[in-house]
Scaffold this motif. Structure first.
Motif, PDB file in Angstrom:
ATOM      1  N   UNK A  33       1.812 -51.879 -49.743  1.00 37.29           N
ATOM      2  CA  UNK A  33       1.934 -51.816 -48.282  1.00 37.29           C
ATOM      3  C   UNK A  33       2.702 -50.566 -47.862  1.00 37.29           C
ATOM      4  N   UNK A  34       3.763 -50.248 -48.608  1.00 33.31           N
ATOM      5  CA  UNK A  34       4.520 -49.025 -48.305  1.00 33.31           C
ATOM      6  C   UNK A  34       3.655 -47.793 -48.537  1.00 33.31           C
ATOM      7  N   UNK A  39       0.236 -43.328 -46.526  1.00 28.31           N
ATOM      8  CA  UNK A  39      -1.098 -42.716 -46.454  1.00 28.31           C
ATOM      9  C   UNK A  39      -1.548 -42.564 -45.006  1.00 28.31           C
ATOM     10  N   UNK A  40      -1.268 -43.575 -44.197  1.00 25.40           N
ATOM     11  CA  UNK A  40      -1.684 -43.529 -42.796  1.00 25.40           C
ATOM     12  C   UNK A  40      -0.978 -42.408 -42.042  1.00 25.40           C
ATOM     13  N   UNK A  41       0.194 -42.015 -42.500  1.00 27.60           N
ATOM     14  CA  UNK A  41       0.937 -40.954 -41.845  1.00 27.60           C
ATOM     15  C   UNK A  41       0.590 -39.556 -42.328  1.00 27.60           C
ATOM     16  N   UNK A  62      -8.217 -46.952 -37.826  1.00 26.86           N
ATOM     17  CA  UNK A  62      -7.852 -47.976 -36.854  1.00 26.86           C
ATOM     18  C   UNK A  62      -6.340 -48.028 -36.609  1.00 26.86           C
ATOM     19  N   UNK A  63      -5.567 -47.477 -37.519  1.00 26.70           N
ATOM     20  CA  UNK A  63      -4.105 -47.549 -37.439  1.00 26.70           C
ATOM     21  C   UNK A  63      -3.571 -47.003 -36.128  1.00 26.70           C
ATOM     22  N   UNK A  64      -4.134 -45.925 -35.635  1.00 32.33           N
ATOM     23  CA  UNK A  64      -3.602 -45.266 -34.434  1.00 32.33           C
ATOM     24  C   UNK A  64      -3.632 -46.155 -33.198  1.00 32.33           C
ATOM     25  N   UNK A  65      -4.569 -47.065 -33.119  1.00 27.62           N
ATOM     26  CA  UNK A  65      -4.673 -47.866 -31.905  1.00 27.62           C
ATOM     27  C   UNK A  65      -3.818 -49.136 -31.937  1.00 27.62           C
ATOM     28  N   UNK A  66      -3.214 -49.457 -33.072  1.00 23.01           N
ATOM     29  CA  UNK A  66      -2.404 -50.675 -33.189  1.00 23.01           C
ATOM     30  C   UNK A  66      -0.976 -50.379 -32.752  1.00 23.01           C
ATOM     31  N   UNK A  94      -1.952 -37.687 -55.389  1.00 16.28           N
ATOM     32  CA  UNK A  94      -1.834 -37.089 -54.058  1.00 16.28           C
ATOM     33  C   UNK A  94      -0.439 -37.318 -53.482  1.00 16.28           C
ATOM     34  N   UNK A  95       0.083 -38.524 -53.641  1.00 13.00           N
ATOM     35  CA  UNK A  95       1.415 -38.834 -53.118  1.00 13.00           C
ATOM     36  C   UNK A  95       2.489 -38.033 -53.850  1.00 13.00           C
ATOM     37  N   UNK A  96       2.315 -37.827 -55.160  1.00  6.40           N
ATOM     38  CA  UNK A  96       3.270 -37.020 -55.914  1.00  6.40           C
ATOM     39  C   UNK A  96       3.265 -35.577 -55.425  1.00  6.40           C
TER      40      UNK A  96
END
Length: 177
Positions: A33-34, A39-41, A62-66, A94-96
């Motif tokens: 979840x973290x 990733x969404x950011x 869809x994240x932007x509209x919540x 990618x996160x690294x």
């Protein structure tokens, strides 16, 4: 429903539970979840290097509209469930890379802050050291910015020190490009 009764003769060491514990599963879900939130950011251009499924892309978009925090919490769980089906090695790589870039930017920012503080505190002595490292700098403009920053610092005003920081950042950006 089968009820388990306590059996003092039963030795649980002979029959260890198979798979991860409930606590371990919960920790893994929370980590996903973290990861979903991080990733969404991230910028879409970086995420496009991943081969994400259509469902995952739709959830990320869809994240932007919540707006509701409870709905957002459920949304992170949804993305985490979708991420379980993705290539996690690529996601972690990618996160690294993003983490490494962030650390480099933070280190650069802190170095510029130290230069600014030193230039304000020491004046011409620090200016000579800075010019030695960056001979291409406009000495007169930098000297003017330092004097203004020293005056504003004494008065408790942040404007000139900010301008000095921006100038230092521009000078280092121009050299590094």
């Amino acid at each position: 429903m089968i009820e388990h009764q306590y059996d003092p003769d039963r030795d649980d060491d002979e029959h260890p539970p198979e798979g991860p514990s409930k606590s371990q599963i919960k920790r893994e879900k929370l980590a996903l979840q973290a990861l979903a939130e991080r990733l969404a950011g991230m910028p879409r251009a970086e995420l496009e290097r991943l081969k994400l499924s259509q469902a995952t892309w739709a959830a990320l978009d869809e994240t932007a509209r919540i707006k509701d925090m409870r709905a957002l919490g459920r949304h992170w769980k949804r993305i985490a469930n979708l991420l379980e089906k993705e290539d996690m090695a690529a996601v972690h790589a990618l996160m690294d890379q993003a983490g490494e870039r962030e650390r480099e930017l933070n280190a650069r920012h802190h170095a510029l802050e130290r230069w600014r503080e030193r230039l304000i505190a020491e004046g011409d002595a620090a200016l000579a050291d800075f010019i030695e490292q960056r001979p291409e700098v406009d000495r007169q403009q930098l000297r003017t910015l330092i004097r203004a920053a020293q005056r504003d610092t004494e008065r408790g005003r942040p404007d000139a020190p900010r301008k000095l920081f921006r100038y230092l950042r521009e000078v280092t950006d121009a050299v590094e490009d």
